[in-house]
Design a protein around this motif. Structure first.
Motif, mmCIF file in Angstrom:
data_model
loop_
_atom_site.group_PDB
_atom_site.id
_atom_site.type_symbol
_atom_site.label_atom_id
_atom_site.label_comp_id
_atom_site.label_asym_id
_atom_site.label_seq_id
_atom_site.Cartn_x
_atom_site.Cartn_y
_atom_site.Cartn_z
ATOM 1 N N PRO A 153 -11.121 1.889 -2.555
ATOM 2 C CA PRO A 153 -11.646 1.959 -1.191
ATOM 3 C C PRO A 153 -11.280 0.701 -0.401
ATOM 4 C CG PRO A 153 -13.347 2.517 -2.799
ATOM 5 C CD PRO A 153 -12.200 1.928 -3.559
ATOM 6 N N ILE A 154 -10.984 0.887 0.867
ATOM 7 C CA ILE A 154 -10.617 -0.218 1.742
ATOM 8 C C ILE A 154 -11.590 -0.267 2.912
ATOM 9 C CG2 ILE A 154 -8.878 -1.131 3.319
ATOM 10 C CD1 ILE A 154 -6.748 0.136 1.487
ATOM 11 N N ASN B 146 0.056 4.553 9.259
ATOM 12 C CA ASN B 146 1.081 3.511 9.324
ATOM 13 C C ASN B 146 0.547 2.188 8.784
ATOM 14 O OD1 ASN B 146 2.967 5.214 10.537
ATOM 15 N ND2 ASN B 146 2.256 4.721 12.599
ATOM 16 N N LEU B 147 -0.729 1.923 9.016
ATOM 17 C CA LEU B 147 -1.324 0.663 8.584
ATOM 18 C C LEU B 147 -1.597 0.628 7.089
ATOM 19 C CD1 LEU B 147 -3.922 0.220 11.476
ATOM 20 C CD2 LEU B 147 -1.883 -1.169 11.110
ATOM 21 N N LEU C 71 0.814 -1.211 0.000
ATOM 22 C CA LEU C 71 0.000 0.000 0.000
ATOM 23 C C LEU C 71 0.850 1.264 0.000
ATOM 24 C CD1 LEU C 71 -2.651 -1.096 2.657
ATOM 25 C CD2 LEU C 71 -2.846 -1.216 0.178
ATOM 26 N N ALA C 72 2.141 1.123 -0.206
ATOM 27 C CA ALA C 72 3.021 2.287 -0.120
ATOM 28 C C ALA C 72 2.728 3.309 -1.203
ATOM 29 C CB ALA C 72 4.476 1.841 -0.194
ATOM 30 N N LEU C 73 2.516 2.843 -2.435
ATOM 31 C CA LEU C 73 2.270 3.748 -3.547
ATOM 32 C C LEU C 73 0.803 3.692 -3.937
ATOM 33 C CD1 LEU C 73 5.395 3.007 -5.786
ATOM 34 C CD2 LEU C 73 5.039 4.932 -4.232
ATOM 35 N N ALA C 74 0.181 4.847 -3.953
ATOM 36 C CA ALA C 74 -1.234 4.917 -4.305
ATOM 37 C C ALA C 74 -1.419 5.845 -5.487
ATOM 38 C CB ALA C 74 -2.048 5.431 -3.109
ATOM 39 N N ALA D 235 -4.537 5.580 3.127
ATOM 40 C CA ALA D 235 -5.223 5.942 4.368
ATOM 41 C C ALA D 235 -6.477 6.765 4.108
ATOM 42 C CB ALA D 235 -4.269 6.692 5.290
ATOM 43 N N GLN D 236 -6.429 7.620 3.103
ATOM 44 C CA GLN D 236 -7.581 8.486 2.831
ATOM 45 C C GLN D 236 -8.749 7.734 2.201
ATOM 46 O OE1 GLN D 236 -6.824 11.357 -0.413
ATOM 47 N NE2 GLN D 236 -4.946 10.215 -0.822
#
Length: 295
Positions: A236-237, A254-255, A226-229, A260-261
């Motif tokens: 959506p998660i 961090n997760l 999930l580092a690069l979005a 995250a958004q």
């Protein structure tokens, strides 16, 4: 958005989810009438009790959060009476302008998958919701009919990818043996497939296909990066595990890194255990905490 108003009739589920995030934040309240919770709420362990429970949760959510997630199993256990009760809870949620994700975890193929989509996603259906959880155990392609229907109806799907139950790890961390996704884990392959489908229409801030990624997991161990979005059509998660299960909203970045958004912070027992008289207060507190974590 005010109680009684409808969720804006935007073109896609992703657009509507983005509007909810902007107006009400990322908290999603589960509607899970466990037998023990019904007892704690002084309600009977019956369809009528589950209906009263659900409608009280909806009333407490209206005007505070934008998303609710009823767990269908807790209504299905009462048979037809449970489904009738659920229909009334869903009607209340629609009237309150809430975005509803039905946690049904359906998984099938062909016309059977299509029928599930018709039951839960068709406009005017008694069970109509905005999105459902689905199981891609037979391959993401087996859900083609319901994926197409969701797109046409402006609805969403959340595919199980990395779930928090320990029994799932052996399968979800297994490596795909062949095809274009060879070498990826099962969880990673599902996430990659969904992200690629969202990327086909990069005109939206959020895609309309999502994944379930548990907040209590080491997602790297599941092969989910999930580092690069992407800048647009972010996947959506749906993230269970916050609150009672131990994940903290303060750790969301961090997760989930660059995603995250796009995280739906799903909480059930941590909110529902407040009881019918304090649940609105508990929701308000969690809304503030989730908003602070979002920044």
């Amino acid at each position: 958005m005010t109680p009684g108003s409808a969720v804006p009739a935007l073109r896609s589920f992703g657009d509507r989810l983005h509007a909810v995030f902007t107006e009400r934040g990322q908290l999603c309240v589960g509607i899970d009438p466990h037998a023990w919770l019904l007892t704690d709420w002084d309600l009977p362990d019956s369809a009528a009790g589950a209906e009263s429970f659900g409608r009280t949760v909806v009333e407490a959510c209206a005007g505070q959060v934008g998303i609710v997630k009823p767990q269908i199993a807790f209504y299905e256990r009462y048979g037809s009476a449970g489904y009738a009760a659920l229909e009334r809870v869903l009607a209340d949620a629609r009237a309150a302008g809430l975005l509803v994700i039905a946690d049904v975890k359906r998984g099938d193929l062909g016309t059977s998958a299509e029928a599930y989509g018709q039951a839960w996603l068709s406009a005017g259906s008694p069970l109509e919701v905005d999105a459902i959880t689905v199981n891609a155990y037979m391959g993401v392609g087996s859900l083609a009919a319901v994926i197409d229907q969701a797109g046409h109806e402006g609805k969403g799907l959340f595919l199980l990818a990395a779930t928090s139950n320990p029994e799932a790890a052996a399968i979800q961390q297994a490596v795909v043996a062949g095809g274009s996704q060879a070498g990826l884990t099962v969880a990673g392959a599902i996430f990659a497939d969904v992200a690629a489908r969202n990327a086909q229409d990069a005109t939206h801030a959020l895609g309309s296909l999502g994944v379930v990624l548990g907040a209590t997991l080491d997602l790297a161990a599941f092969g989910v990066d999930l580092a690069l979005a992407p800048a647009q059509a972010l996947t959506p998660i749906l993230a269970p595990g916050f609150g009672h299960q131990g994940a903290q909203v303060s750790d969301m970045r961090n997760l989930y890194g660059g995603y995250a958004q796009s995280v739906i912070v799903s909480e059930s027992r941590s909110v529902l255990s407040a009881g019918p008289r304090r649940i609105a207060e508990k929701i308000a507190r969690r809304v503030r905490e989730t908003g602070a974590a979002r920044g």
